[in-house]
Design an enzyme around this catalytic site. Structure first.
Site, PDB file in Angstrom:
ATOM      1  N   ASP A 453      35.817  57.432 -21.163  1.00 25.61           N
ATOM      2  CA  ASP A 453      35.657  56.800 -20.016  1.00 25.61           C
ATOM      3  C   ASP A 453      35.094  55.628 -19.576  1.00 25.61           C
ATOM      4  O   ASP A 453      34.592  55.271 -21.107  1.00 25.61           O
ATOM      5  CB  ASP A 453      35.039  58.190 -18.958  1.00 25.61           C
ATOM      6  CG  ASP A 453      35.748  57.470 -17.176  1.00 25.61           C
ATOM      7  OD1 ASP A 453      35.714  56.650 -16.875  1.00 25.61           O
ATOM      8  OD2 ASP A 453      34.361  58.563 -16.409  1.00 25.61           O
ATOM      9  N   GLU A 456      35.228  49.068 -19.262  1.00 24.05           N
ATOM     10  CA  GLU A 456      35.589  47.879 -18.737  1.00 24.05           C
ATOM     11  C   GLU A 456      34.534  47.116 -18.741  1.00 24.05           C
ATOM     12  O   GLU A 456      34.907  45.449 -18.291  1.00 24.05           O
ATOM     13  CB  GLU A 456      36.446  47.956 -17.401  1.00 24.05           C
ATOM     14  CG  GLU A 456      37.021  49.019 -17.120  1.00 24.05           C
ATOM     15  CD  GLU A 456      36.932  50.594 -16.834  1.00 24.05           C
ATOM     16  OE1 GLU A 456      37.415  51.080 -16.584  1.00 24.05           O
ATOM     17  OE2 GLU A 456      35.431  50.683 -17.111  1.00 24.05           O
TER      18      GLU A 456
END
Length: 776
Positions: A453, A456
């Protein structure tokens, strides 16, 4: 109108104007181009250099010319253009100042392109242009004024810069290449040209009229205008695919400001453009994945049903879910555990197992296994200063630093406690190995897969250990993060790797799989999710999926849960997950009954999905395919983004509705004859059809001529392992006899011949029956 030319140094925009030299250098052609200072007209569209106005094509007799124009100096600046062939139909166009890294480094230096071989081109020169020719592509560089055209094998111009486009007084509005705080490439779009791609974008599949910022972000949903997995790759219906080999932020203006211009701005001093020519986008994707690599086919169990929740809080809670799956006779292969397996569990992964919540890890994995479920675990590449391992990681230099030497902090993603999280530097070999080997005890205890996960959040002032330029580092971070985990799973276990990644960039398709991020639990969220998957399929072909039911938002209705489950059952992977329960019995008896039927249908189709997965891995094609990919000559297909093909032969038509009553669903049937998978009802295309679908149904059509291998699924099937050794049945649509090569669940080939009523199979997979459709 009067003009004046300034003599002072011009530090602003420059426009490429004239070729001044051409040199053959091995398998490349090096072209020297003169760039001249340029100014944008005040208050009106248009650009000018300091050259004579008539030479620039300006209509000096127009009555509405600006009164005074201050022209820039004519001081030229050298730009080096290098053109080579990266394959029979692929050209590389690399442009930058002398000595730029795009000219010094191999094209693999960023980790996006994985091969550096070139083909020797044929070079043609005349007074007007130099043309670099390959078997299926040719690049023509006009000498003066500078311009570029790309032609395909038939000599058709498929790409051209936009030098012809001007405003009424003749001022150019879109110079071919403009250098101004980055590189602007302006391409002229044809009157019926449509642009698709640019990664996992959640708006309409055709990008005409949109302006996209390609920068990987924690998008906080599928309706914010941001993207978890942008990719600087696009397809044009004129017959080419473009890839910008960069980690820098790219802005793609697809006819948004200027309707006939595809304008691409790269936040870098250089441009590294690959152009693949050809009418068939499948062949172009194949060429693209030769350059950037292909995804290996994941294990069979990955194609089963996954169940997750944010969050399961204890071992007993998850074991209760696994027991309920068995009690309700719902096949399930994987249960996913979000961050509660950690002690410090908020935006932190330090691999410290929470024994208070989940007890002994090996015993817990074994208890799930006894119920037929594998374990998936969440992770992210961030460390909380509250973690006991933070000091060790900082002392050893494993954390990303800033340009001033401080520990870098995750950007944009809010933290619930206000503490700044650090990031692992995957460009440091020791840090990468430390992170990778942290997975070993978990893999040794039987953990099947990790959900990679986030990723970013690399800040713009990061200074990575390997010297990756700061403007490339942010977008490349997810690629390197997922690669580190995927590569190690393969090396440590000896099996095909699998992660479940959210963030990505060009090249991320090499590390299956990816999912569509945090969709809202609404019909709009479901629609955006599918659009994102279709757009990603054209940009990162491989294995993608989504969270059935959406991740957050309003209370999920039973009707929408069923409709999303139907979509999930015919997606490359099938995972239900959200902030609140996603188990089918949580939505009532009808939802449980219908969902179980569709889950079992998926398991029965696993032999077909296995063939589609093999096709994807071998040919570089996505499993989930937009209609435009399989029907490139159909002018309607590009704008159909509410349905898709799963593999080449199944047409899937999701129903975007959150009620339980029957609804009318209008959909497009591509060219040819098709049959409803469940009823054998015939359909013919091309054309639109409207059918009424009760909650139990979703239109799924099979292409005439298809051969679908299937397997019987009964209440005894708990997971994919229970299908091993079961014979397959061949379902033939619109054909009588057939010969087919199939890949068995063991990975070996089986040759099957159907003639008359007899079925003969040579190989490891038993195929004992053939059923012809439509049934008579």
């Amino acid at each position: 109108m009067t003009t004046t030319t300034t003599s002072e140094q011009h530090a602003g925009p420059r426009v490429l104007r004239h070729v001044t030299g051409v040199v053959r250098d091995g398998d490349a052609v090096r072209i020297t181009v003169q760039a001249l200072p340029a100014v944008e007209l005040p208050g009106t569209p248009g650009w000018l250099t300091g050259e004579d106005l008539i030479d620039q094509g300006v209509e000096v007799t127009m009555p509405n010319l600006p009164r005074e124009l201050s022209l820039p100096p004519r001081t030229p600046e050298q730009v080096d253009l290098e053109i080579s062939l990266a394959g029979p139909s692929t050209a590389r166009i690399a442009l930058g100042p002398p000595g730029a890294r795009v000219h010094r480094e191999a094209p693999t230096w960023l980790g996006i392109v994985v091969v550096e071989g070139t083909d020797a081109p044929r070079v043609e020169e005349d007074d007007d242009a130099v043309t670099i020719c390959g078997e299926g592509v040719a690049v023509r560089v006009q000498r003066s004024p500078f311009a570029i055209q790309v032609r395909d094998a038939d000599g058709r111009t498929v790409l051209r810069t936009a030098e012809r486009l001007r405003q009424v007084a003749g001022f150019p509005t879109a110079p071919p290449v403009l250098l101004d705080d980055g590189v602007h490439l302006n391409l002229e779009m044809g009157t019926d040209e449509e642009i698709l791609g640019f990664g996992e974008q959640f708006g309409p599949l055709v990008k005409n009229g949109q302006r996209l910022t390609l920068r990987t972000e924690d998008a906080l949903g599928t309706g914010t205008g941001m993207a978890y997995k942008p990719v600087p790759l696009w397809h044009s219906t004129s017959g080419y695919t473009g890839l910008l080999n960069t980690g820098a932020t790219v802005t793609a203006d697809v006819g948004h400001v200027r309707p006939s211009v595809l304008s691409l701005w790269v936040d870098d001093e250089s441009l590294d453009l690959y152009v693949v020519g050809g009418e068939d986008p499948r062949e172009r994707l194949a060429a693209y994945t030769v350059l950037t690599g292909r995804a290996p086919r994941p294990p069979l169990w990955a194609f089963g049903y996954w169940m997750g929740r944010c969050r399961y809080h204890s071992a007993e809670e998850m074991l209760t879910v696994a027991r309920a799956m068995r009690a309700h006779a719902v096949p399930c292969d994987v249960l996913h555990l979000d961050p509660d397996w950690l002690v410090v569990d908020r935006l932190n992964t330090d691999f410290i197992w929470n024994t208070d919540r989940f007890g002994d890890r090996r015993a817990f994995v074994a208890a799930l296994e006894a119920l037929g479920c594998r374990l998936s675990l969440w992770e992210l590449p961030y460390l909380d200063p509250a973690s006991p391992v933070y000091a060790e990681a900082e002392e050893r230099g494993y954390l990303v630093r800033t340009t001033v030497g401080a520990v870098a902090h995750v950007r944009r993603t809010p933290t619930p406690d206000g503490r700044d999280r650090a990031l692992i530097d995957f460009t440091d070999p020791e840090a990468r190995a430390w992170w990778q080997h942290s997975h070993d005890p978990f893999l040794d205890d039987g953990v099947a897969v990790f959900k990679t996960d986030f990723g970013e959040g690399l800040p713009d002032d990061a200074a990575l250990a390997d010297g990756t330029p700061a403007n490339h580092a942010h977008n490349l971070y997810p690629l390197r993060y997922n690669a580190a985990v995927s590569d190690h799973i393969a090396a440590h276990t000896g099996r095909a790797p699998l992660v479940w990644g959210r963030s990505g960039w060009a090249g991320s398709h090499r590390y299956p799989g990816q999912w569509g991020g945090d969709a809202e639990s609404t019909v709009a969220g479901m629609q955006a999710t599918l659009r994102g998957g279709l757009s990603y399929a054209l940009s990162a072909p491989g294995f993608w999926s989504h969270d059935i039911g959406g991740f957050f938002g309003p209370e999920l209705t039973p009707g929408l849960y069923v409709r999303w489950t139907q979509l999930g059952a015919l997606s490359p992977f099938m995972r239900a997950h959200g902030l609140r329960p996603r188990e089918p019995w949580e939505f009532g008896e009808d939802a449980l009954r219908i969902s179980r039927e569709w889950i079992r249908l998926r398991y029965s189709l696993l032999p077909y999905l296995w063939q589609a997965a093999a096709d994807s891995a071998e040919r570089g094609l996505p499993m989930l395919r937009p209609l435009a990919l399989e029907h490139p000559g159909d002018p309607v297909a590009p704008r159909v983004d509410g349905q898709f093909l799963l593999g080449a032969d199944l047409l899937v038509v999701p129903v975007f509705d959150d009620g339980t009553a029957p609804v009318a669903r209008r959909f497009y049937v591509p060219d040819g004859d098709w049959y409803d998978l469940l009823t054998d009802e015939p359909f013919s295309g091309p054309g639109f059809r409207t059918v009424e679908v009760p909650l139990e149904r979703m239109p799924v059509l099979v292409r005439a001529g298809a051969v679908l291998p299937r397997v019987e699924v009964d209440a005894d099937v708990r997971r994919t392992d229970d299908l091993l050794g079961r014979p397959w049945t061949l379902h033939l649509y619109g054909v009588e006899d057939v010969e087919a090569d199939l890949v068995g669940f063991d990975g070996r080939r089986t040759r099957v011949c159907v003639a008359g009523g007899a079925v003969a199979a040579t190989g490891s997979q038993a195929v004992t029956e053939a059923v012809r459709h439509p049934r008579r």
